[in-house]
Design a protein around this motif. Structure first.
Motif, PDB file in Angstrom:
ATOM      1  N   UNK A   1      -6.762   3.048   2.793  1.00 52.81           N
ATOM      2  CA  UNK A   1      -6.775   1.876   3.323  1.00 52.81           C
ATOM      3  C   UNK A   1      -5.331   2.021   4.405  1.00 52.81           C
ATOM      4  N   UNK A   2      -4.695   2.816   4.256  1.00 59.51           N
ATOM      5  CA  UNK A   2      -3.524   2.996   5.419  1.00 59.51           C
ATOM      6  C   UNK A   2      -4.033   3.390   6.444  1.00 59.51           C
ATOM      7  N   UNK A   3      -4.930   4.597   6.315  1.00 65.98           N
ATOM      8  CA  UNK A   3      -5.310   5.279   7.360  1.00 65.98           C
ATOM      9  C   UNK A   3      -6.334   4.266   8.035  1.00 65.98           C
ATOM     10  N   UNK A  34      -4.170   8.394  -9.777  1.00 66.09           N
ATOM     11  CA  UNK A  34      -4.332   9.148  -8.502  1.00 66.09           C
ATOM     12  C   UNK A  34      -5.472   8.426  -7.816  1.00 66.09           C
ATOM     13  N   UNK A  35      -6.289   7.724  -8.366  1.00 65.69           N
ATOM     14  CA  UNK A  35      -7.576   7.119  -7.828  1.00 65.69           C
ATOM     15  C   UNK A  35      -6.681   5.875  -6.970  1.00 65.69           C
ATOM     16  N   UNK A  36      -5.921   5.264  -7.832  1.00 69.27           N
ATOM     17  CA  UNK A  36      -5.285   4.284  -6.744  1.00 69.27           C
ATOM     18  C   UNK A  36      -4.382   4.838  -5.804  1.00 69.27           C
ATOM     19  N   UNK A  37      -3.658   5.780  -5.852  1.00 68.14           N
ATOM     20  CA  UNK A  37      -2.918   6.308  -4.989  1.00 68.14           C
ATOM     21  C   UNK A  37      -3.886   6.946  -3.620  1.00 68.14           C
ATOM     22  N   UNK A  38      -5.006   7.544  -3.945  1.00 72.90           N
ATOM     23  CA  UNK A  38      -5.978   7.888  -2.997  1.00 72.90           C
ATOM     24  C   UNK A  38      -6.823   6.647  -2.305  1.00 72.90           C
ATOM     25  N   UNK A  39      -6.934   5.374  -3.042  1.00 75.11           N
ATOM     26  CA  UNK A  39      -7.380   4.318  -2.177  1.00 75.11           C
ATOM     27  C   UNK A  39      -6.175   3.739  -1.694  1.00 75.11           C
ATOM     28  N   UNK A  40      -5.039   3.835  -1.745  1.00 77.29           N
ATOM     29  CA  UNK A  40      -3.971   3.311  -0.976  1.00 77.29           C
ATOM     30  C   UNK A  40      -3.929   4.097   0.199  1.00 77.29           C
ATOM     31  N   UNK A  59       0.760  -1.249   0.032  1.00 77.57           N
ATOM     32  CA  UNK A  59      -0.142  -0.038  -0.066  1.00 77.57           C
ATOM     33  C   UNK A  59       0.913   1.166  -0.077  1.00 77.57           C
ATOM     34  N   UNK A  60       1.964   1.171   0.781  1.00 75.71           N
ATOM     35  CA  UNK A  60       2.962   2.316   0.701  1.00 75.71           C
ATOM     36  C   UNK A  60       3.501   2.684  -0.566  1.00 75.71           C
ATOM     37  N   UNK A  61       3.907   1.525  -1.271  1.00 70.66           N
ATOM     38  CA  UNK A  61       4.576   1.663  -2.534  1.00 70.66           C
ATOM     39  C   UNK A  61       3.604   2.361  -3.541  1.00 70.66           C
ATOM     40  N   UNK A  62       2.444   1.751  -3.481  1.00 68.56           N
ATOM     41  CA  UNK A  62       1.155   2.145  -4.422  1.00 68.56           C
ATOM     42  C   UNK A  62       0.996   3.767  -4.113  1.00 68.56           C
ATOM     43  N   UNK A  63       0.895   4.098  -2.916  1.00 66.17           N
ATOM     44  CA  UNK A  63       0.716   5.600  -2.604  1.00 66.17           C
ATOM     45  C   UNK A  63       1.810   6.715  -3.024  1.00 66.17           C
ATOM     46  N   UNK A 123       5.158   8.271   5.217  1.00 64.23           N
ATOM     47  CA  UNK A 123       4.644   8.260   3.638  1.00 64.23           C
ATOM     48  C   UNK A 123       3.262   8.872   3.514  1.00 64.23           C
ATOM     49  N   UNK A 124       2.402   8.894   4.466  1.00 65.54           N
ATOM     50  CA  UNK A 124       1.042   9.587   4.168  1.00 65.54           C
ATOM     51  C   UNK A 124       1.574  11.243   4.391  1.00 65.54           C
ATOM     52  N   UNK A 125       2.531  11.604   5.170  1.00 63.10           N
ATOM     53  CA  UNK A 125       2.783  13.095   5.313  1.00 63.10           C
ATOM     54  C   UNK A 125       3.366  13.466   4.054  1.00 63.10           C
TER      55      UNK A 125
END
Length: 319
Positions: A130-132, A121-127, A111-115, A145-147
């Motif tokens: 899910x991380x959250x 951008x939709x995949x990055x948003x979904x990742x 998930x971190x790699x996809x983000x 990674x989120x920051x």
């Protein structure tokens, strides 16, 4: 990538409809980008009433691998994993809940790699979402990674998703209050609002909420599955009911009829949840009975009627 599906005795496992012998074929179809197969798989493996099943736990590692298959609908698979995680809070069989959660958490590096790197951008948003949802107990570089995404991602929807994911982890992103995107500023203000609902919000944060809730309506509708964006904003701000009342009062008096119509619908949110809201909103709703827009007048009349005696007014719009 899925050559070892046969190593699992699927027929000995159960899902919502009984033995899980159909899961391998569904997983192969999901890897080929079959959205109907993904829907069927999710229906088998996640149920709102019963949660997750033994077959759910075994399917998760294969879904995580499928995230790297070019033909797969990666964003949709991430969404399914998110719902498996949510369903894993309870289960048809007790052991399936913690096991499913552990299986989803194990996919964090993916998930971190996809983000960080996926081109969609939709995949990055979904990742980010899910991380959250994994929660604050899961580290592994999640917050860092989120920051990073909340600052550097080129898409406002991804930066906003990253800020919301940080909030799900109990963290704020105060620096994003100055983001160039109204949506990102809005969710950063919401994160600050939710961090300590009993603490007064600084004036500039309230101003962001007042201004950017309106400016971000289209993005909210597109990204949050919210057909009533202003209602979504108010719901996100609970339990700050006094702030809900302040916002919706301003919207009811907005120059745009479109905003006033949306406010007429959104006003039911504080009215339902907070008894003092009826008296506080009686005046603005009474003003709206004379609105030049017919829909606004009708909404105001309905809301005054539902407010009952606390409003102390009759809900008769002017001709």
């Amino acid at each position: 990538m899925l050559d070892d599906l046969a190593a699992v005795d699927w027929a000995a496992l159960t899902h919502r409809h009984g033995p899980a012998a159909d899961v391998p074929d569904l997983l192969r179809a999901v890897a080929e980008g079959d959205s109907d197969a993904l829907d069927a798989l999710e229906e088998d493996l996640v149920c709102a009433a019963d949660g997750v099943y033994p077959a759910t736990t075994q399917a998760v590692p294969f879904l995580i691998r499928i995230l790297d298959v070019a033909a797969a609908e990666t964003g949709a698979v991430l969404g399914t994993l998110s719902r498996m995680l949510s369903g894993g809070r309870h289960a048809h069989e007790p052991d399936a809940a913690p096991a499913t959660r552990a299986a989803v958490v194990a996919g964090l590096p993916s998930y971190l790699r996809l983000l960080a790197a996926h081109p969609d951008e939709q995949v990055r948003s979904a990742a980010a979402y899910l991380i959250g949802e994994l929660g604050p107990d899961v580290a592994g570089g999640a917050s860092a990674t989120l920051r990073q995404a909340s600052v550097v991602d080129r898409a406002e929807v991804v930066r906003a998703a990253a800020v919301r994911a940080l909030a799900s982890r109990g963290e704020t992103a105060d620096d994003r209050l100055a983001d160039p995107s109204p949506m990102v500023r809005l969710v950063a203000a919401m994160a600050l609002s939710g961090a300590d609902p009993a603490a007064p919000l600084p004036g500039p944060v309230v101003q962001i909420l007042e201004r950017d809730a309106l400016a971000a309506r289209d993005v909210i509708a597109r990204t949050q599955d919210a057909d009533r964006p202003l209602t979504w904003v108010l719901e996100e701000l609970a339990p700050r009911y006094d702030l809900q009342v302040r916002l919706v009062t301003g919207w009811l008096r907005h120059p745009s009829a479109e905003v006033r119509r949306a406010a007429g619908s959104a006003v039911s949110t504080p009215l339902r949840a907070w008894p003092p809201a009826a008296a506080l909103l009686a005046g603005p709703l009474a003003e709206a009975l004379d609105d030049p827009d017919e829909q606004v007048r009708a909404e105001a009349a309905d809301r005054l009627a539902s407010a009952g005696a606390a409003a102390g007014l009759t809900a008769e719009p002017s001709p």
